[in-house]
Write an enzyme that holds these catalytic residues in place. Structure first.
Site, PDB file in Angstrom:
ATOM      1  N   THR A  57      24.144  28.533  -6.480  1.00  0.00           N
ATOM      2  CA  THR A  57      24.964  27.341  -6.228  1.00  0.00           C
ATOM      3  C   THR A  57      24.381  26.078  -6.841  1.00  0.00           C
ATOM      4  O   THR A  57      24.970  25.011  -6.740  1.00  0.00           O
ATOM      5  CB  THR A  57      25.148  27.135  -4.718  1.00  0.00           C
ATOM      6  OG1 THR A  57      23.864  27.133  -4.080  1.00  0.00           O
ATOM      7  CG2 THR A  57      25.996  28.248  -4.115  1.00  0.00           C
TER       8      THR A  57
ATOM      9  N   HIS B   6      15.271  26.183  -4.682  1.00  0.00           N
ATOM     10  CA  HIS B   6      14.629  25.174  -3.847  1.00  0.00           C
ATOM     11  C   HIS B   6      13.618  25.871  -2.938  1.00  0.00           C
ATOM     12  O   HIS B   6      13.435  27.087  -2.992  1.00  0.00           O
ATOM     13  CB  HIS B   6      15.651  24.353  -3.061  1.00  0.00           C
ATOM     14  CG  HIS B   6      16.597  25.161  -2.221  1.00  0.00           C
ATOM     15  ND1 HIS B   6      16.183  25.951  -1.160  1.00  0.00           N
ATOM     16  CD2 HIS B   6      17.947  25.297  -2.273  1.00  0.00           C
ATOM     17  CE1 HIS B   6      17.220  26.526  -0.605  1.00  0.00           C
ATOM     18  NE2 HIS B   6      18.306  26.168  -1.255  1.00  0.00           N
TER      19      HIS B   6
ATOM     20  N   HIS C  36      14.559  29.001  -1.004  1.00  0.00           N
ATOM     21  CA  HIS C  36      14.540  30.225  -1.814  1.00  0.00           C
ATOM     22  C   HIS C  36      13.114  30.718  -2.013  1.00  0.00           C
ATOM     23  O   HIS C  36      12.857  31.923  -2.115  1.00  0.00           O
ATOM     24  CB  HIS C  36      15.131  29.965  -3.211  1.00  0.00           C
ATOM     25  CG  HIS C  36      16.568  29.578  -3.218  1.00  0.00           C
ATOM     26  ND1 HIS C  36      17.037  28.459  -3.876  1.00  0.00           N
ATOM     27  CD2 HIS C  36      17.653  30.156  -2.645  1.00  0.00           C
ATOM     28  CE1 HIS C  36      18.354  28.382  -3.723  1.00  0.00           C
ATOM     29  NE2 HIS C  36      18.741  29.395  -2.984  1.00  0.00           N
TER      30      HIS C  36
ATOM     31  N   LYS D   1      26.598  26.619   7.663  1.00  0.00           N
ATOM     32  CA  LYS D   1      27.369  25.493   7.144  1.00  0.00           C
ATOM     33  C   LYS D   1      28.465  25.098   8.119  1.00  0.00           C
ATOM     34  O   LYS D   1      29.104  25.949   8.731  1.00  0.00           O
ATOM     35  CB  LYS D   1      28.007  25.856   5.783  1.00  0.00           C
ATOM     36  CG  LYS D   1      26.992  26.188   4.707  1.00  0.00           C
ATOM     37  CD  LYS D   1      26.198  24.965   4.317  1.00  0.00           C
ATOM     38  CE  LYS D   1      25.104  25.318   3.339  1.00  0.00           C
ATOM     39  NZ  LYS D   1      24.248  24.186   2.996  1.00  0.00           N
TER      40      LYS D   1
ATOM     41  N   ARG E 129      31.774  25.641   1.548  1.00  0.00           N
ATOM     42  CA  ARG E 129      30.999  25.236   0.374  1.00  0.00           C
ATOM     43  C   ARG E 129      31.933  24.848  -0.772  1.00  0.00           C
ATOM     44  O   ARG E 129      33.046  25.343  -0.885  1.00  0.00           O
ATOM     45  CB  ARG E 129      30.106  26.389  -0.097  1.00  0.00           C
ATOM     46  CG  ARG E 129      28.923  26.701   0.804  1.00  0.00           C
ATOM     47  CD  ARG E 129      28.135  27.833   0.199  1.00  0.00           C
ATOM     48  NE  ARG E 129      27.089  28.328   1.080  1.00  0.00           N
ATOM     49  CZ  ARG E 129      25.824  27.926   1.036  1.00  0.00           C
ATOM     50  NH1 ARG E 129      25.456  27.012   0.176  1.00  0.00           N
ATOM     51  NH2 ARG E 129      24.924  28.445   1.858  1.00  0.00           N
TER      52      ARG E 129
ATOM     53  N   GLN F 209      29.214  41.085   0.958  1.00  0.00           N
ATOM     54  CA  GLN F 209      27.765  41.273   1.002  1.00  0.00           C
ATOM     55  C   GLN F 209      27.426  42.676   1.501  1.00  0.00           C
ATOM     56  O   GLN F 209      26.492  43.312   1.002  1.00  0.00           O
ATOM     57  CB  GLN F 209      27.100  40.219   1.902  1.00  0.00           C
ATOM     58  CG  GLN F 209      25.569  40.307   1.848  1.00  0.00           C
ATOM     59  CD  GLN F 209      24.878  39.126   2.493  1.00  0.00           C
ATOM     60  OE1 GLN F 209      25.416  38.027   2.530  1.00  0.00           O
ATOM     61  NE2 GLN F 209      23.679  39.337   3.010  1.00  0.00           N
TER      62      GLN F 209
ATOM     63  N   ASP G 259      19.163  33.756   9.054  1.00  0.00           N
ATOM     64  CA  ASP G 259      20.568  33.345   9.129  1.00  0.00           C
ATOM     65  C   ASP G 259      21.482  34.382   8.475  1.00  0.00           C
ATOM     66  O   ASP G 259      22.706  34.297   8.588  1.00  0.00           O
ATOM     67  CB  ASP G 259      20.777  31.963   8.501  1.00  0.00           C
ATOM     68  CG  ASP G 259      20.286  31.875   7.062  1.00  0.00           C
ATOM     69  OD1 ASP G 259      19.599  32.816   6.589  1.00  0.00           O
ATOM     70  OD2 ASP G 259      20.578  30.870   6.400  1.00  0.00           O
TER      71      ASP G 259
ATOM     72  N   LYS H 147      14.832  22.337   9.731  1.00  0.00           N
ATOM     73  CA  LYS H 147      14.593  22.961   8.435  1.00  0.00           C
ATOM     74  C   LYS H 147      13.689  22.087   7.577  1.00  0.00           C
ATOM     75  O   LYS H 147      13.882  20.885   7.487  1.00  0.00           O
ATOM     76  CB  LYS H 147      15.922  23.194   7.701  1.00  0.00           C
ATOM     77  CG  LYS H 147      16.539  24.558   7.984  1.00  0.00           C
ATOM     78  CD  LYS H 147      17.665  24.840   7.006  1.00  0.00           C
ATOM     79  CE  LYS H 147      18.249  26.232   7.254  1.00  0.00           C
ATOM     80  NZ  LYS H 147      19.314  26.540   6.294  1.00  0.00           N
TER      81      LYS H 147
ATOM     82  N   LYS I 230      13.521  19.170   2.931  1.00  0.00           N
ATOM     83  CA  LYS I 230      14.410  18.051   2.654  1.00  0.00           C
ATOM     84  C   LYS I 230      13.577  16.794   2.419  1.00  0.00           C
ATOM     85  O   LYS I 230      12.645  16.510   3.150  1.00  0.00           O
ATOM     86  CB  LYS I 230      15.376  17.810   3.825  1.00  0.00           C
ATOM     87  CG  LYS I 230      16.421  18.911   3.998  1.00  0.00           C
ATOM     88  CD  LYS I 230      17.406  18.907   2.851  1.00  0.00           C
ATOM     89  CE  LYS I 230      18.490  19.966   3.061  1.00  0.00           C
ATOM     90  NZ  LYS I 230      19.432  20.010   1.937  1.00  0.00           N
ATOM     91  N   THR I 231      13.936  16.029   1.385  1.00  0.00           N
ATOM     92  CA  THR I 231      13.270  14.775   1.087  1.00  0.00           C
ATOM     93  C   THR I 231      14.294  13.652   1.116  1.00  0.00           C
ATOM     94  O   THR I 231      15.490  13.900   1.328  1.00  0.00           O
ATOM     95  CB  THR I 231      12.622  14.814  -0.311  1.00  0.00           C
ATOM     96  OG1 THR I 231      13.659  14.840  -1.302  1.00  0.00           O
ATOM     97  CG2 THR I 231      11.753  16.060  -0.477  1.00  0.00           C
TER      98      THR I 231
END
Length: 406
Positions: free
Chosen positions: A40, A45, A48, A82, A86, A171, A192, A227, A230-231
């Site tokens: 995506t 990141h 992953h 989510k 998406r 999946q 998740d 989580k 994140k910045t």
């Protein structure tokens, strides 16, 4: 130490379909397993990275990773975790992202023939006959059970589309295809993904009467359950063009005291015995563990030379005499200077150290800004062009700083 015990000692394992059997299989035979990634974005990141490290650990233990890219499922999007659907991507965007992912994943996983493989579910999902798929695969899925799954429950109040309901089915079908084609026995993923992994395990059993297994891992979260990764600018990316090596290093150098050991276990190759020694540190000594954590993770992602530069740059602001050549830098334009100077609030915004002038004003008034070691509390403070030509170091709070030039 065998691989399952290592994963447990690193506190990585969340859920497993049949722990005794999975432990036996991982310790006594060489298996194909798969982990899926949705392309995506054009970079992996840090979320992953947890999965990539697990695949790497498994490969080092003798198992064969199948890295699956969701070239088809990314056209729909996984609703897991989510609150909204998406954004749908074009096929061209997805193909570009897969190429970027492959390049990054190759740093951590050996894709030499027979050691690992990369597959794209577009190869078998894109040309399915819808009626046949419903008859052969859809018949094995209970809508009642699907709606009870955590990944769907949280979406029901906001609205869940039929479009997204298909994600679990696809999946699950991925696992069936990989089992038939490569003898893949196990699917791994973040916790998740538990409902989707269970769907695949059960589909293999129902369609082919074969045993398959699922293993999920804890998500990278803080001790408060939030989580990580994140910045202020968004996700913590592995691509140096999206998150600079220095910003990457500093993120890990600044993790909470309660989180450093968990991150060491999950994201480095440091032996658990060595990590246990760092766990004994208290007070200011914990900063030693944070420096090791930041260096080790940055070395894995960006290389040892870059990690050393980042470490030197981080120390430069605190230790007199160190070179500041590796500090993060920002260059102002001549047009940013008025009458030979620039006001501190303007400079903070231009240098992307504050998102707005109101935030910059608050920081200055509260004593959160220093220039070359001098605290600035006057919101009308101006920095001269001549000083900027030599470069000034601006520090925000205790941990964020940049060298500003013009």
């Amino acid at each position: 130490m065998n691989i399952f015990e290592e994963l447990k000692k690193r506190d990585l394992v969340a859920q497993v379909t049949n722990e005794e059997k999975v432990k036996e299989i991982l310790n006594n035979k060489k298996i194909h397993f798969y982990i899926g990634f949705e392309p995506t974005a054009d970079s992996l990141h840090v979320g992953h990275f947890v999965q990539i490290m697990i695949a790497s650990r498994m490969q080092k233990a003798g198992h064969i990773p199948i890295i699956l890219f969701g070239g088809a499922t990314a056209l729909i999007g996984d609703p897991s975790g989510k609150t909204d659907m998406r954004k749908m991507l074009t096929r061209e965007e997805i193909e570009h992202n897969i190429k970027c992912f492959k390049k990054q994943a190759s740093k951590f996983i050996d894709f030499a023939p027979g050691k690992a493989m990369i597959v794209n579910n577009a190869d078998w999902l894109s040309n399915l006959n819808y009626i046949e798929f419903l008859r052969d695969i859809g018949v094995h899925f209970s809508v009642n059970r699907m709606l009870a799954a955590e990944c769907y429950k949280q979406r029901l109040e906001r609205g869940l589309t039929f479009f997204e309901m298909n994600y679990m089915v696809m999946q699950g079908y991925d696992f069936l295809v990989l089992n038939r084609k490569y003898g893949c026995e196990m699917e791994l993923g973040g916790d998740d993904q538990w409902s989707n992994i269970i769907a695949g395990v059960e589909l293999v059993r129902r369609c082919d009467q074969k045993e398959a297994y699922g293993l999920t891992f804890k998500l990278l979260t803080t001790s408060e359950g939030k989580k990580m990764g994140k910045t202020e600018k968004g996700a913590l990316w592995l691509d140096p063009q999206k998150t600079s090596p220095y910003e990457f290093y500093q993120y890990w150098r600044n993790v909470g005291d309660k989180d450093v050991i968990n991150c060491m276990k999950m994201l480095t190759y440091l032996p658990v015995e060595e990590i246990a020694e760092y766990e004994k540190l208290e007070g200011q000594e914990i900063n030693k563990a944070k420096e090791v954590l930041a260096f080790e993770i940055t070395k894995l992602v960006h290389g040892e030379e870059e990690a050393q530069k980042c470490m030197n740059a981080a120390k430069a602001i605190f230790e007199a005499g160190n070179s500041d050549e590796n500090m993060p830098k920002f260059k102002l334009e001549e047009s940013d200077i008025t009458d030979g100077k620039i006001l501190i609030l303007d400079l903070l915004c231009k240098a992307e150290m504050c998102p707005s002038k109101s935030e910059a004003r608050r920081l200055v008034q509260q004593g959160g800004i220093t220039i070359d070691g001098e605290k600035i509390t006057d919101v009308y403070h101006a920095i001269s062009k001549s000083n900027l030509e030599n470069g000034v170091v601006i520090r925000k709070g205790k941990k964020v700083y940049k060298k500003i030039t013009v």
